[in-house]
Scaffold this motif. Structure first.
Motif, PDB file in Angstrom:
ATOM      1  N   LEU A   1       0.829  -1.206   0.000  1.00  0.00           N
ATOM      2  CA  LEU A   1       0.000   0.000   0.000  1.00  0.00           C
ATOM      3  C   LEU A   1       0.864   1.258   0.000  1.00  0.00           C
ATOM      4  O   LEU A   1       0.655   2.177  -0.799  1.00  0.00           O
ATOM      5  CB  LEU A   1      -0.920  -0.010   1.220  1.00  0.00           C
ATOM      6  CG  LEU A   1      -1.616   1.314   1.562  1.00  0.00           C
ATOM      7  CD1 LEU A   1      -2.533   1.751   0.427  1.00  0.00           C
ATOM      8  CD2 LEU A   1      -2.408   1.186   2.859  1.00  0.00           C
ATOM      9  N   LEU A   2       1.838   1.322   0.886  1.00  0.00           N
ATOM     10  CA  LEU A   2       2.670   2.520   0.990  1.00  0.00           C
ATOM     11  C   LEU A   2       3.430   2.783  -0.302  1.00  0.00           C
ATOM     12  O   LEU A   2       3.643   3.942  -0.688  1.00  0.00           O
ATOM     13  CB  LEU A   2       3.639   2.389   2.165  1.00  0.00           C
ATOM     14  CG  LEU A   2       2.994   2.368   3.564  1.00  0.00           C
ATOM     15  CD1 LEU A   2       4.036   2.094   4.625  1.00  0.00           C
ATOM     16  CD2 LEU A   2       2.281   3.683   3.840  1.00  0.00           C
TER      17      LEU A   2
ATOM     18  N   HIS B   1      -7.032  -9.598   3.850  1.00  0.00           N
ATOM     19  CA  HIS B   1      -6.223  -9.298   2.675  1.00  0.00           C
ATOM     20  C   HIS B   1      -7.043  -8.518   1.656  1.00  0.00           C
ATOM     21  O   HIS B   1      -6.509  -7.681   0.913  1.00  0.00           O
ATOM     22  CB  HIS B   1      -5.715 -10.597   2.056  1.00  0.00           C
ATOM     23  CG  HIS B   1      -4.800 -10.390   0.884  1.00  0.00           C
ATOM     24  ND1 HIS B   1      -3.619  -9.679   0.986  1.00  0.00           N
ATOM     25  CD2 HIS B   1      -4.898 -10.778  -0.418  1.00  0.00           C
ATOM     26  CE1 HIS B   1      -3.030  -9.640  -0.200  1.00  0.00           C
ATOM     27  NE2 HIS B   1      -3.790 -10.293  -1.060  1.00  0.00           N
ATOM     28  N   LEU B   2      -8.359  -8.760   1.620  1.00  0.00           N
ATOM     29  CA  LEU B   2      -9.239  -8.050   0.695  1.00  0.00           C
ATOM     30  C   LEU B   2      -9.163  -6.545   0.953  1.00  0.00           C
ATOM     31  O   LEU B   2      -9.114  -5.744   0.016  1.00  0.00           O
ATOM     32  CB  LEU B   2     -10.674  -8.546   0.858  1.00  0.00           C
ATOM     33  CG  LEU B   2     -11.746  -7.989  -0.078  1.00  0.00           C
ATOM     34  CD1 LEU B   2     -12.805  -9.052  -0.343  1.00  0.00           C
ATOM     35  CD2 LEU B   2     -12.425  -6.750   0.484  1.00  0.00           C
ATOM     36  N   VAL B   3      -9.152  -6.141   2.233  1.00  0.00           N
ATOM     37  CA  VAL B   3      -9.090  -4.714   2.569  1.00  0.00           C
ATOM     38  C   VAL B   3      -7.756  -4.116   2.135  1.00  0.00           C
ATOM     39  O   VAL B   3      -7.704  -3.036   1.552  1.00  0.00           O
ATOM     40  CB  VAL B   3      -9.305  -4.502   4.077  1.00  0.00           C
ATOM     41  CG1 VAL B   3      -9.073  -3.039   4.451  1.00  0.00           C
ATOM     42  CG2 VAL B   3     -10.701  -4.912   4.468  1.00  0.00           C
TER      43      VAL B   3
ATOM     44  N   LEU C   1      -7.394  -1.043  -0.470  1.00  0.00           N
ATOM     45  CA  LEU C   1      -6.722   0.213  -0.133  1.00  0.00           C
ATOM     46  C   LEU C   1      -5.502   0.448  -1.026  1.00  0.00           C
ATOM     47  O   LEU C   1      -5.183   1.589  -1.364  1.00  0.00           O
ATOM     48  CB  LEU C   1      -6.302   0.207   1.331  1.00  0.00           C
ATOM     49  CG  LEU C   1      -7.449   0.302   2.350  1.00  0.00           C
ATOM     50  CD1 LEU C   1      -6.946   0.013   3.750  1.00  0.00           C
ATOM     51  CD2 LEU C   1      -8.103   1.667   2.301  1.00  0.00           C
ATOM     52  N   SER C   2      -4.816  -0.629  -1.412  1.00  0.00           N
ATOM     53  CA  SER C   2      -3.660  -0.479  -2.306  1.00  0.00           C
ATOM     54  C   SER C   2      -4.095  -0.001  -3.682  1.00  0.00           C
ATOM     55  O   SER C   2      -3.434   0.832  -4.305  1.00  0.00           O
ATOM     56  CB  SER C   2      -2.924  -1.821  -2.437  1.00  0.00           C
ATOM     57  OG  SER C   2      -2.339  -2.194  -1.212  1.00  0.00           O
ATOM     58  N   ARG C   3      -5.213  -0.524  -4.158  1.00  0.00           N
ATOM     59  CA  ARG C   3      -5.699  -0.121  -5.491  1.00  0.00           C
ATOM     60  C   ARG C   3      -6.297   1.277  -5.482  1.00  0.00           C
ATOM     61  O   ARG C   3      -6.204   2.013  -6.456  1.00  0.00           O
ATOM     62  CB  ARG C   3      -6.731  -1.126  -6.007  1.00  0.00           C
ATOM     63  CG  ARG C   3      -6.155  -2.445  -6.464  1.00  0.00           C
ATOM     64  CD  ARG C   3      -7.152  -3.217  -7.330  1.00  0.00           C
ATOM     65  NE  ARG C   3      -8.346  -3.567  -6.594  1.00  0.00           N
ATOM     66  CZ  ARG C   3      -8.522  -4.706  -5.931  1.00  0.00           C
ATOM     67  NH1 ARG C   3      -7.542  -5.601  -5.912  1.00  0.00           N
ATOM     68  NH2 ARG C   3      -9.631  -4.961  -5.285  1.00  0.00           N
ATOM     69  N   TYR C   4      -6.957   1.645  -4.367  1.00  0.00           N
ATOM     70  CA  TYR C   4      -7.677   2.907  -4.302  1.00  0.00           C
ATOM     71  C   TYR C   4      -7.261   3.676  -3.041  1.00  0.00           C
ATOM     72  O   TYR C   4      -7.991   3.707  -2.046  1.00  0.00           O
ATOM     73  CB  TYR C   4      -9.187   2.667  -4.293  1.00  0.00           C
ATOM     74  CG  TYR C   4      -9.635   1.699  -5.351  1.00  0.00           C
ATOM     75  CD1 TYR C   4      -9.482   1.997  -6.707  1.00  0.00           C
ATOM     76  CD2 TYR C   4     -10.202   0.475  -5.014  1.00  0.00           C
ATOM     77  CE1 TYR C   4      -9.880   1.105  -7.683  1.00  0.00           C
ATOM     78  CE2 TYR C   4     -10.609  -0.423  -5.986  1.00  0.00           C
ATOM     79  CZ  TYR C   4     -10.442  -0.103  -7.324  1.00  0.00           C
ATOM     80  OH  TYR C   4     -10.840  -0.986  -8.292  1.00  0.00           O
ATOM     81  N   PRO C   5      -6.088   4.309  -3.050  1.00  0.00           N
ATOM     82  CA  PRO C   5      -5.601   5.010  -1.845  1.00  0.00           C
ATOM     83  C   PRO C   5      -6.524   6.126  -1.365  1.00  0.00           C
ATOM     84  O   PRO C   5      -6.431   6.538  -0.215  1.00  0.00           O
ATOM     85  CB  PRO C   5      -4.248   5.578  -2.301  1.00  0.00           C
ATOM     86  CG  PRO C   5      -3.823   4.722  -3.443  1.00  0.00           C
ATOM     87  CD  PRO C   5      -5.091   4.332  -4.139  1.00  0.00           C
ATOM     88  N   ILE C   6      -7.416   6.616  -2.235  1.00  0.00           N
ATOM     89  CA  ILE C   6      -8.343   7.671  -1.784  1.00  0.00           C
ATOM     90  C   ILE C   6      -9.164   7.214  -0.593  1.00  0.00           C
ATOM     91  O   ILE C   6      -9.664   8.034   0.177  1.00  0.00           O
ATOM     92  CB  ILE C   6      -9.274   8.127  -2.919  1.00  0.00           C
ATOM     93  CG1 ILE C   6     -10.135   6.967  -3.426  1.00  0.00           C
ATOM     94  CG2 ILE C   6      -8.521   8.762  -4.051  1.00  0.00           C
ATOM     95  CD1 ILE C   6     -11.246   7.413  -4.342  1.00  0.00           C
ATOM     96  N   LEU C   7      -9.300   5.891  -0.422  1.00  0.00           N
ATOM     97  CA  LEU C   7     -10.097   5.371   0.683  1.00  0.00           C
ATOM     98  C   LEU C   7      -9.431   5.620   2.036  1.00  0.00           C
ATOM     99  O   LEU C   7     -10.078   5.463   3.078  1.00  0.00           O
ATOM    100  CB  LEU C   7     -10.337   3.870   0.503  1.00  0.00           C
ATOM    101  CG  LEU C   7     -11.146   3.470  -0.732  1.00  0.00           C
ATOM    102  CD1 LEU C   7     -11.206   1.956  -0.851  1.00  0.00           C
ATOM    103  CD2 LEU C   7     -12.547   4.049  -0.669  1.00  0.00           C
TER     104      LEU C   7
END
Length: 954
Positions: free
Chosen positions: A534-535, A566-568, A572-578
Motif C-alpha cells: 500500500l505505501l 487481505h481483501l481490505v 486500499l492499495s488499489r484505491y488510496p483515496i479510501l
C-alpha cells in the motif's frame, strides 16, 4: 498599468482578427483602442465574442452602457424587446444566447478595466440570470398553455411554475461563468383546461421544465445561456422534475437532509414575489430555521468540510481558491453555521446575500464586528479573483492558473506587480479565513504519539539484518526474520523512489509508529508486507503519507483492517483515496443505514457538474469503494452478521443502479429527446430486474450483477428530441449507455461486472425487451432453467406501473402448472451439467458452492419447490426471491415441514458464512471434505427426497 509584452502581442493579434471582420474599427479613437487592446489581452471571452459578432462592439460603444454602473433595472425591458418578434423555440434559443453574450461582454469589460467592483458584477450577473430564466419560463408557459391548455387547481385558478434559484444565484452573487441550480415547483395538483384533452398538472409542469432546461442549457451554434443543474431538487435525479407544494413539504419534513438545509438558506424565488411565493417561503422556513438554538449544524458543516478536504486531496486541488483551506467555501460555512444556529429565533439572520448576512451576524453579536469585517474583506478579495479567472475564458474554474500568460492576466486585472506579491496577499487572506473557520466550525487534529527510541532507530538507522532481527526480538515481535527482510526491502524501495521532501518527512514520522503497531500483531511479517504494498502506491502522493503520519488513529485503523483481511489491504492499495475514511472510526465501523444509500449517493454527486461525465463515473466508483470499505470494516469488527452484510451490499448496488440509470437517461434524452408516452406521462417506462445474487439479496464482496432490462414503450413512436429515433431504438441506446457507465474503466476501476445472459434468448437477444416480449418469451420459449432463474428475479428500478406488471408476469409464469417428475428431471439435468463444468474440488476437498450438498443444491431445491407448488400457492410461493424466506413460505403453505426447512436454512447459512470468511481473506472456496458433514447430509437427504425419489408425490 501597461500590459506585459506577451499580453500586448496577443492583444495585437486579436485586434488584427477583429479588423479583418470589421475594417471600420480602425478609425476608433486612440483612447478606446487602448482600452480595447487591454481587454483583448486579458480576456479570450471578450476577444472571441467581438470577433464572432463584430457589430457587438459598435453596439456597446454607442449604447453608453460601458459608463453605467446600474444597468440591471433595464434588463427585463431590454430582454422583452429582444423576444418580441420570436415565433418558435429555436428562435428563442438564439435570442437568449445573443442577449446573454452582449451583456456579459459589458460586465466583463467594466470589471477587467477596474470600472466596476466585484459587487457590481454580482448584481448584474444575478439580475441578468433572473431576467433570462424568468422570461424563458413565461414565454414557454404561454406557448405550452396554447398547446395543452392551462393548468388549474380544483377551484379553477391558473397554476404557475415557480422557480427557486439556489446557491450563488439565490444569494445574488452569481459568478461570471457559473452553472445555475434550480428547483421547479407548483402550488397545487389539478388538470389543464382548454386543451384538446385533459392533462394532470404535474406532467404539464415536468414538460415545461424540460423545455426551460433545453432552452437555457443546450449547446447551439450560439453557445449556452447557462449550464442548468437540477440535482438539488427533492430526491435529486431520481425525483420528478417538478412537484407540488404539498409534495415538497412532505419531502423536507420526512426526507430532508442537513446539507439541504444549508442549501435552502440561499433559496430565492426567480421572477419576483407573489402570494404563492410567500406561501412557499412559509412552508420551507421550519425546515431551514429551527425554533431553538441549533448547535447541531456545526457537526454537519464540519463533516461537509472534511469531505471537501478529502476531495481536494483526491483531485490535487491545492490551488483551488474555493475549496482549499481558507477558501470561499469556508467563509460560506462560517456564515451558514451562525445563520442556522440562531436564525430560528433571530429573523434578521435569515438573509441570502453573504455580505448582508455578515452584517446581520455582527449586529446580532454572534461574531465580533472586527472578525466579520475581516471575513468580508477576504471574501471580496477571493470572489474578485474567482470572477476574474472566469472572465478570462468564460470557463467555470476556481483553480489558480499555472500558465504564465493567465497568471499575468490575473495579476494585471487585480492590480499587482508580480505573481509572488499577489500570492503573498492571497495566502494572507486565506489564512485569516481559515483561522476564523477553525474558531467557529472547528477541525479535529491528533498529536503525534510518543514512541520508544528503538522504533525510530529501526527506521532511520542503517542496520544489518541480524541487528534488526535482534532488536525486533527484544521487543517481543513474532516473525522477526520475515519482518526484518520486508523492512530492508521497503527501505531500499523508498530510497529509489522520488518521494519528495514532504513525503520523506512524513515517512520518518509514520514508519516508527507503524513498525510498533505491526510488531504487536499475530503475523507481523505478512501484515508488514501487505502494508508496504500500500505505501509503495502512495510514495509520490505526500498528502496521504501526511494523513497517516499526522493521524495515529487512522494508522491504527489501517493496521487493524489490513491484519484482518487481505481483501481490505488490496482494496486500499488499489484505491488510496479510501485512506480518508480511516480518519473517522465512528463512520468507518458504522456503515450507512440501508435507506440512506440513495440520498447519500445523491449528495456525493452534487459537487460534480452534470455535464462532466468522466468525473461523474469516477465519483460513482469512489462512492462504491468508500461504502464497501465501511461494510467490510463493520464486518471485520463483528458489527454486521452475514445476512446484514448482504443487505448492505444489495442496497448499495441498488442505489448505484438507480443513479446510473438516471445519468444514462439524462445523457440519452438530451440527445434524442424521449418517447411520446414518456413526454405525456412523465414515467420513463424502463425497468431493471435483478437476478442471481442481487435478486436473491445475497451479494458478496466480489459479486457481479445479473441484470435484465425491460421497457413499456409503444411500437411505432419516435422521440421528441433534436435527433429523433424510434422508441425501441431509444431504449436500446439507453441500455447500452447504462452498460457503458458500469463497465468503463476509470482510475477507480469499473463499477460492477454486469452479466446480461439471463435476458430472453441470452446473448442472442436484444439488450432490452418490451414487457410484452418478455412475457411471451417466458410463457412460450423459456427453458426450465430460465424459470428457475426467474424465482430469484426481483425488480430494483422502474416505474410503479411497469414493476407491477413485471410482478404479475413473474407470478403467472412461476405459478404455471408443471408435471413434478418432468420438472425434477429437468432440474437434475441442469444441476449435473453445471457440476460437470464448474466443480473444481479435488480428492478430499469440498467445494462450498458446487459439490453435492453445497450451496447450489440448496438453491435448486428452493427453485424446484417454487416451480412445483406455486400453482397451488401462487401468492405465498412467488412473493420472495431469497432462499430463506422461500423456505419459510414453503412451511406456511404445507409444502415442507418445519424441521426440514430449519435444517436447510441452517445449512445454507453455515455454508454461506464459511464461504464469506474465506472470501474476506481471499482464500479458495474449497475446504477439507470433513467440514460441514451434518449440514451436507441434510441437504443430500432432501435432494434425494424431492428430486430423485419423491418428485411424483410433491
Amino acid at each position: 498599468m501597461t500590459l506585459p509584452a506577451s499580453l500586448l502581442s496577443l492583444a495585437e493579434r486579436q485586434w488584427q482578427r477583429l479588423l479583418e471582420q470589421a475594417p471600420d474599427y480602425a478609425t476608433l479613437p486612440a483612447s478606446q483602442r487602448e482600452r480595447l487592446l487591454t481587454l483583448l489581452g486579458l480576456s479570450d471571452f471578450i476577444g472571441e465574442s467581438l470577433i464572432r459578432e463584430p457589430a457587438l462592439l459598435g453596439e456597446v460603444l454607442a449604447s453608453g452602457e460601458l459608463e453605467q454602473a446600474e444597468r440591471w433595472p433595464h434588463y427585463p425591458a431590454w430582454l422583452a424587446g429582444a423576444l418580441a418578434e420570436v415565433q418558435d423555440e429555436e428562435a428563442l434559443k438564439g435570442a437568449l444566447r445573443r442577449f446573454r453574450r452582449r451583456h456579459m461582454v459589458v460586465i466583463a469589460w467594466r470589471e477587467l478595466l477596474g470600472l466596476a467592483s466585484v459587487e457590481e458584477s454580482f448584481v448584474h450577473l444575478t439580475r441578468l440570470a433572473d431576467a433570462l430564466i424568468g422570461q424563458t419560463r413565461d414565454w414557454l408557459y404561454a406557448l405550452q398553455c396554447r398547446e395543452l391548455g392551462t393548468p388549474m387547481d380544483g377551484e379553477g385558478n391558473p397554476q404557475p411554475l415557480l422557480i427557486l434559484g439556489m446557491g450563488k444565484l439565490g444569494g445574488g452573487e452569481l459568478n461570471f461563468s457559473s452553472d445555475i441550480d434550480l428547483i421547479f415547483t407548483f402550488p397545487e395538483n389539478g388538470y389543464t383546461h382548454g386543451g384538446r384533452r385533459e392533462l394532470a398538472n404535474q406532467p404539464f409542469f415536468i414538460k415545461l421544465g424540460q423545455r426551460i432546461i433545453n432552452a437555457l442549457h443546450q449547446n447551439t451554434v450560439d453557445g449556452q445561456v447557462f449550464r442548468v443543474d437540477m440535482r438539488l431538487r427533492p430526491f435529486g435525479d431520481a425525483g420528478p422534475l417538478a412537484i407540488s407544494f404539498a409534495a415538497m413539504e412532505d419531502y423536507y419534513q420526512h426526507h430532508g437532509r442537513n446539507w439541504e438545509r444549508y442549501a435552502m438558506v440561499k433559496a430565492r424565488l426567480i421572477g419576483g414575489e407573489c402570494h404563492y411565493g410567500q406561501e412557499l417561503g412559509e412552508l420551507l422556513r421550519p425546515f431551514v430555521f429551527r425554533r431553538y438554538i441549533d448547535f447541531g449544524v456545526i457537526d454537519g458543516l464540519r463533516q461537509m468540510k472534511a469531505m471537501i478536504a478529502a476531495e481536494v486531496r483526491r483531485k490535487g486541488l491545492q490551488g483551488n481558491i474555493k475549496l482549499g483551506a481558507g477558501g470561499i467555501r469556508e467563509v460560506e460555512f462560517i456564515v451558514q453555521a451562525l445563520q442556522l444556529i440562531r436564525g430560528g429565533r433571530e429573523p434578521a439572520l435569515r438573509v441570502r446575500h453573504l455580505p448582508d448576512a455578515l452584517a446581520a451576524i455582527a449586529a446580532s453579536g454572534a461574531l465580533g464586528e472586527p472578525e466579520c469585517a475581516r471575513l468580508l474583506t477576504a471574501y471580496r478579495f477571493l470572489r474578485k479573483v474567482e470572477n476574474l479567472l472566469q472572465e478570462i475564458g468564460d470557463q467555470q474554474t476556481q483553480m489558480l492558473p499555472v500558465e504564465e500568460r493567465d497568471r499575468e492576466r490575473l495579476i494585471h486585472a487585480m492590480g499587482f506587480s508580480s505573481w509572488p506579491a499577489f500570492m503573498a496577499t492571497l495566502e494572507q487572506e486565506m489564512a485569516a479565513v481559515h483561522d476564523e473557520f477553525i474558531k467557529v466550525v472547528g477541525e479535529e487534529k491528533e498529536a503525534p504519539a510518543h514512541l520508544e527510541q528503538v522504533w525510530v532507530d529501526l527506521w532511520r538507522t542503517a542496520l544489518e539484518q541480524e541487528e534488526i532481527v535482534a532488536l525486533l526480538a527484544e521487543q517481543g515481535a513474532g516473525e522477526a526474520e520475515a519482518l526484518a527482510t520486508h523492512l530492508i526491502h521497503f527501505k531500499e524501495e523508498a530510497t529509489r523512489r522520488q518521494v519528495g521532501p514532504q513525503g520523506r518527512t512524513a515517512l520518518d514520522w509514520l514508519m516508527p509508529e507503524l513498525l510498533k503497531l505491526v510488531a504487536g500483531s499475530r503475523e507481523p511479517g505478512r501484515l508488514f508486507e501487505r502494508l508496504c504494498q500500500l505505501l509503495a502506491r502512495i510514495f509520490t502522493r505526500s498528502a496521504y503519507l501526511q494523513l497517516l503520519a499526522e493521524n495515529p488513529g487512522a494508522l491504527r485503523q489501517l493496521v487493524r483492517l489490513c491484519e484482518a483481511s487481505h481483501l481490505v489491504s488490496e482494496q486500499l492499495s488499489r484505491y488510496p483515496i479510501l485512506l480518508d475514511e480511516l480518519l473517522d472510526p465512528q463512520h468507518l465501523y458504522h456503515p450507512t443505514p440501508l435507506d440512506h444509500y440513495k440520498p447519500q449517493l445523491r449528495q456525493f454527486l452534487l459537487r460534480i457538474p452534470e455535464e462532466d461525465v468522466e468525473q461523474q463515473m469516477e465519483a460513482l466508483r469512489q462512492f462504491k469503494q468508500v461504502q464497501l470499505l465501511r461494510i467490510v470494516a463493520a464486518d471485520i469488527a463483528g458489527a454486521l452478521p452475514l445476512m446484514k452484510v448482504s443487505d448492505h451490499l444489495t442496497w448499495l448496488a441498488e442505489a448505484i443502479i438507480g443513479e446510473v440509470v438516471n445519468q444514462a437517461w439524462s445523457q440519452i434524452s438530451e440527445r434524442y429527446g424521449v418517447p411520446p408516452e414518456v413526454a405525456e406521462s412523465g414515467e420513463r417506462g424502463f425497468a431493471v430486474v435483478a437476478y442471481g445474487k442481487l435478486g436473491g439479496i445475497e451479494l458478496g464482496y466480489g459479486s457481479d450483477l445479473d441484470l435484465v432490462f425491460l421497457h413499456s414503450g409503444a411500437p411505432g413512436g419516435y422521440t421528441n428530441g433534436p435527433k429523433s429515433i424510434d422508441s425501441r431504438q431509444f431504449y436500446i441506446r439507453l441500455a447500452q449507455r447504462v452498460l457503458h457507465l458500469f463497465s468503463t474503466r476509470t482510475p477507480s476501476g469499473i463499477l460492477y461486472e454486469i452479466d446480461m445472459r439471463l435476458r430472453p434468448s441470452g446473448d442472442a437477444g436484444l439488450l432490452v425487451s418490451s414487457l410484452e416480449a418478455f412475457e411471451r418469451y417466458q410463457q412460450e420459449e423459456a427453458w426450465t432453467w430460465e424459470h428457475q432463474a426467474l424465482v430469484r428475479a426481483r425488480p430494483v428500478y422502474g416505474d410503479e406501473r411497469l414493476l407491477a406488471e413485471f410482478a404479475r408476469v413473474r407470478r403467472e409464469v412461476l405459478a404455471h402448472e408443471r408435471d413434478p417428475a418432468e420438472l425434477a428431471k429437468a432440474v437434475r439435468e441442469m444441476r449435473a451439467k453445471m457440476r460437470d463444468h464448474l466443480l473444481k474440488a479435488g480428492e478430499g476437498e469440498f467445494d462450498l458452492k458446487q459439490s453435492p450438498g453445497g450451496m447450489v443444491d440448496i438453491e435448486f431445491i428452493a427453485q424446484y419447490l417454487v416451480l412445483a407448488n406455486a400453482c397451488e400457492h401462487p401468492q405465498a410461493l412467488t412473493r420472495w426471491s431469497d432462499n430463506v424466506r422461500i423456505f419459510d413460505e414453503c412451511v406456511m403453505a404445507g409444502v415442507m415441514d418445519l424441521a426440514d426447512a430449519e435444517g436447510l436454512k441452517h445449512a445454507y447459512l453455515e455454508i454461506r458464512n464459511l464461504g464469506h470468511r474465506l472470501n474476506l481473506s481471499e482464500v479458495s472456496r474449497r475446504v477439507g471434505d470433513e467440514q460441514l458433514l451434518t449440514e451436507r447430509q441434510h441437504v443430500l437427504r432432501l435432494w434425494q427426497q424431492w428430486l430423485e425419489c419423491g418428485a411424483d408425490g410433491v
